[in-house]
Design a protein around this motif. Structure first.
Motif, PDB file in Angstrom:
ATOM      1  N   SER A  62       0.810  -1.212   0.000  1.00 32.94           N
ATOM      2  CA  SER A  62       0.000   0.000   0.000  1.00 32.94           C
ATOM      3  C   SER A  62       0.852   1.275   0.000  1.00 32.94           C
ATOM      4  CB  SER A  62      -0.975   0.002   1.176  1.00 32.94           C
ATOM      5  OG  SER A  62      -0.261  -0.126   2.395  1.00 32.94           O
ATOM      6  N   LEU A  63       2.003   1.272   0.693  1.00 35.01           N
ATOM      7  CA  LEU A  63       2.868   2.449   0.692  1.00 35.01           C
ATOM      8  C   LEU A  63       3.449   2.689  -0.702  1.00 35.01           C
ATOM      9  CD1 LEU A  63       4.299   4.791   2.112  1.00 35.01           C
ATOM     10  CD2 LEU A  63       6.126   3.183   2.715  1.00 35.01           C
ATOM     11  N   GLU A  64       3.895   1.627  -1.359  1.00 32.55           N
ATOM     12  CA  GLU A  64       4.437   1.768  -2.707  1.00 32.55           C
ATOM     13  C   GLU A  64       3.384   2.310  -3.675  1.00 32.55           C
ATOM     14  OE1 GLU A  64       7.810  -1.750  -2.720  1.00 32.55           O
ATOM     15  OE2 GLU A  64       5.706  -2.299  -3.038  1.00 32.55           O
ATOM     16  N   GLN A  65       2.173   1.818  -3.561  1.00 36.03           N
ATOM     17  CA  GLN A  65       1.089   2.310  -4.413  1.00 36.03           C
ATOM     18  C   GLN A  65       0.805   3.780  -4.121  1.00 36.03           C
ATOM     19  OE1 GLN A  65      -2.204  -0.330  -3.759  1.00 36.03           O
ATOM     20  NE2 GLN A  65      -1.239  -2.023  -4.833  1.00 36.03           N
ATOM     21  N   TYR A  66       0.786   4.144  -2.831  1.00 37.76           N
ATOM     22  CA  TYR A  66       0.550   5.525  -2.430  1.00 37.76           C
ATOM     23  C   TYR A  66       1.644   6.431  -2.996  1.00 37.76           C
ATOM     24  CZ  TYR A  66       0.146   9.658   0.546  1.00 37.76           C
ATOM     25  OH  TYR A  66       0.032  10.946   1.003  1.00 37.76           O
ATOM     26  N   CYS A  67       2.896   6.001  -2.887  1.00 35.98           N
ATOM     27  CA  CYS A  67       4.006   6.812  -3.366  1.00 35.98           C
ATOM     28  C   CYS A  67       4.016   6.929  -4.894  1.00 35.98           C
ATOM     29  CB  CYS A  67       5.329   6.256  -2.856  1.00 35.98           C
ATOM     30  SG  CYS A  67       5.544   6.542  -1.078  1.00 35.98           S
ATOM     31  N   ASP A  68       3.548   5.909  -5.578  1.00 30.76           N
ATOM     32  CA  ASP A  68       3.417   6.008  -7.036  1.00 30.76           C
ATOM     33  C   ASP A  68       2.417   7.101  -7.390  1.00 30.76           C
ATOM     34  OD1 ASP A  68       5.249   4.021  -7.503  1.00 30.76           O
ATOM     35  OD2 ASP A  68       3.755   2.476  -7.952  1.00 30.76           O
ATOM     36  N   ASP A  69       1.340   7.186  -6.621  1.00 37.05           N
ATOM     37  CA  ASP A  69       0.295   8.182  -6.874  1.00 37.05           C
ATOM     38  C   ASP A  69       0.651   9.555  -6.325  1.00 37.05           C
ATOM     39  OD1 ASP A  69      -1.200   6.193  -8.080  1.00 37.05           O
ATOM     40  OD2 ASP A  69      -2.379   5.770  -6.278  1.00 37.05           O
ATOM     41  N   ASN A  70       1.478   9.611  -5.268  1.00 35.14           N
ATOM     42  CA  ASN A  70       1.811  10.861  -4.576  1.00 35.14           C
ATOM     43  C   ASN A  70       3.311  10.957  -4.319  1.00 35.14           C
ATOM     44  OD1 ASN A  70      -1.084  11.667  -3.885  1.00 35.14           O
ATOM     45  ND2 ASN A  70      -0.939   9.601  -3.039  1.00 35.14           N
ATOM     46  N   PRO A  71       4.125  11.071  -5.360  1.00 36.29           N
ATOM     47  CA  PRO A  71       5.578  11.061  -5.156  1.00 36.29           C
ATOM     48  C   PRO A  71       6.094  12.234  -4.329  1.00 36.29           C
ATOM     49  CG  PRO A  71       5.043  11.630  -7.419  1.00 36.29           C
ATOM     50  CD  PRO A  71       3.764  11.228  -6.758  1.00 36.29           C
ATOM     51  N   GLU A  72       5.320  13.310  -4.224  1.00 38.38           N
ATOM     52  CA  GLU A  72       5.762  14.473  -3.463  1.00 38.38           C
ATOM     53  C   GLU A  72       5.451  14.367  -1.972  1.00 38.38           C
ATOM     54  OE1 GLU A  72       1.563  14.855  -4.119  1.00 38.38           O
ATOM     55  OE2 GLU A  72       3.127  14.405  -5.532  1.00 38.38           O
ATOM     56  N   ALA A  73       4.744  13.339  -1.546  1.00 37.20           N
ATOM     57  CA  ALA A  73       4.365  13.185  -0.143  1.00 37.20           C
ATOM     58  C   ALA A  73       5.592  12.980   0.739  1.00 37.20           C
ATOM     59  CB  ALA A  73       3.411  12.005   0.022  1.00 37.20           C
ATOM     60  N   ILE A  74       5.489  13.452   1.965  1.00 34.43           N
ATOM     61  CA  ILE A  74       6.604  13.346   2.915  1.00 34.43           C
ATOM     62  C   ILE A  74       7.017  11.888   3.110  1.00 34.43           C
ATOM     63  CG2 ILE A  74       7.256  13.690   5.338  1.00 34.43           C
ATOM     64  CD1 ILE A  74       5.507  16.208   5.290  1.00 34.43           C
ATOM     65  N   GLU A  75       6.037  11.007   3.187  1.00 31.69           N
ATOM     66  CA  GLU A  75       6.317   9.588   3.417  1.00 31.69           C
ATOM     67  C   GLU A  75       7.116   8.965   2.275  1.00 31.69           C
ATOM     68  OE1 GLU A  75       3.349  10.994   3.327  1.00 31.69           O
ATOM     69  OE2 GLU A  75       2.234  10.529   5.142  1.00 31.69           O
ATOM     70  N   CYS A  76       7.119   9.626   1.132  1.00 30.19           N
ATOM     71  CA  CYS A  76       7.726   9.041  -0.067  1.00 30.19           C
ATOM     72  C   CYS A  76       9.073   9.653  -0.418  1.00 30.19           C
ATOM     73  CB  CYS A  76       6.771   9.207  -1.239  1.00 30.19           C
ATOM     74  SG  CYS A  76       5.156   8.467  -0.918  1.00 30.19           S
ATOM     75  N   ARG A  77       9.517  10.579   0.373  1.00 34.62           N
ATOM     76  CA  ARG A  77      10.801  11.208   0.087  1.00 34.62           C
ATOM     77  C   ARG A  77      11.937  10.213   0.234  1.00 34.62           C
ATOM     78  NH1 ARG A  77      10.311  17.126   2.969  1.00 34.62           N
ATOM     79  NH2 ARG A  77       8.641  17.876   1.614  1.00 34.62           N
ATOM     80  N   VAL A  78      12.907  10.350  -0.639  1.00 37.11           N
ATOM     81  CA  VAL A  78      14.085   9.490  -0.614  1.00 37.11           C
ATOM     82  C   VAL A  78      15.288  10.375  -0.383  1.00 37.11           C
ATOM     83  CG1 VAL A  78      15.517   7.886  -1.924  1.00 37.11           C
ATOM     84  CG2 VAL A  78      13.033   7.852  -2.203  1.00 37.11           C
ATOM     85  N   TYR A  79      16.046  10.059   0.640  1.00 34.82           N
ATOM     86  CA  TYR A  79      17.233  10.832   0.988  1.00 34.82           C
ATOM     87  C   TYR A  79      18.476  10.044   0.617  1.00 34.82           C
ATOM     88  CZ  TYR A  79      13.906  13.540   3.703  1.00 34.82           C
ATOM     89  OH  TYR A  79      12.832  14.296   4.070  1.00 34.82           O
ATOM     90  N   GLU A  80      19.426  10.737   0.012  1.00 33.22           N
ATOM     91  CA  GLU A  80      20.680  10.092  -0.352  1.00 33.22           C
ATOM     92  C   GLU A  80      21.761  10.501   0.639  1.00 33.22           C
ATOM     93  OE1 GLU A  80      21.709  10.603  -4.431  1.00 33.22           O
ATOM     94  OE2 GLU A  80      19.640  10.351  -5.067  1.00 33.22           O
ATOM     95  N   ASP A  81      22.705   9.596   0.863  1.00 33.23           N
ATOM     96  CA  ASP A  81      23.808   9.891   1.788  1.00 33.23           C
ATOM     97  C   ASP A  81      24.803  10.835   1.179  1.00 33.23           C
ATOM     98  OD1 ASP A  81      22.731   8.261   3.698  1.00 33.23           O
ATOM     99  OD2 ASP A  81      23.857   6.500   3.027  1.00 33.23           O
TER     100      ASP A  81
END
Length: 81
Positions: free
Chosen positions: A62-81
């Protein structure tokens, strides 16, 4: 299976059927040993392999589906080192 997955599966199956019909027509016109006939059946095999790969792929949670639909959401942010 979700509606999207069913739609994708149906689309691929329709494409496979269309390619099979086209391959048969090509082989009828050019002959079964022609390069055009072989290429047409190669296209069918590629679509069948794609369909097989999609069946084997892991369904998204469900999180992956949510992030596909809402890539700008806080839960979907990806941080690089």
């Amino acid at each position: 299976m979700t509606n999207i997955q069913e739609t994708v599966k149906g689309d691929i199956q329709e494409k496979i059927q269309d390619e099979v019909e086209q391959a048969r027509a090509t082989c009828d016109i050019t002959g079964s040993s022609s390069p055009e006939c072989a290429a047409a059946w190669d296209a069918v095999e590629e679509l069948q392999a794609e369909a097989s790969h999609k069946r084997q792929s892991k369904p998204k949670n469900s999180l992956e589906q949510y992030c596909d639909d809402n890539p700008e959401a806080i839960e979907c942010r990806v941080y690089e080192d």
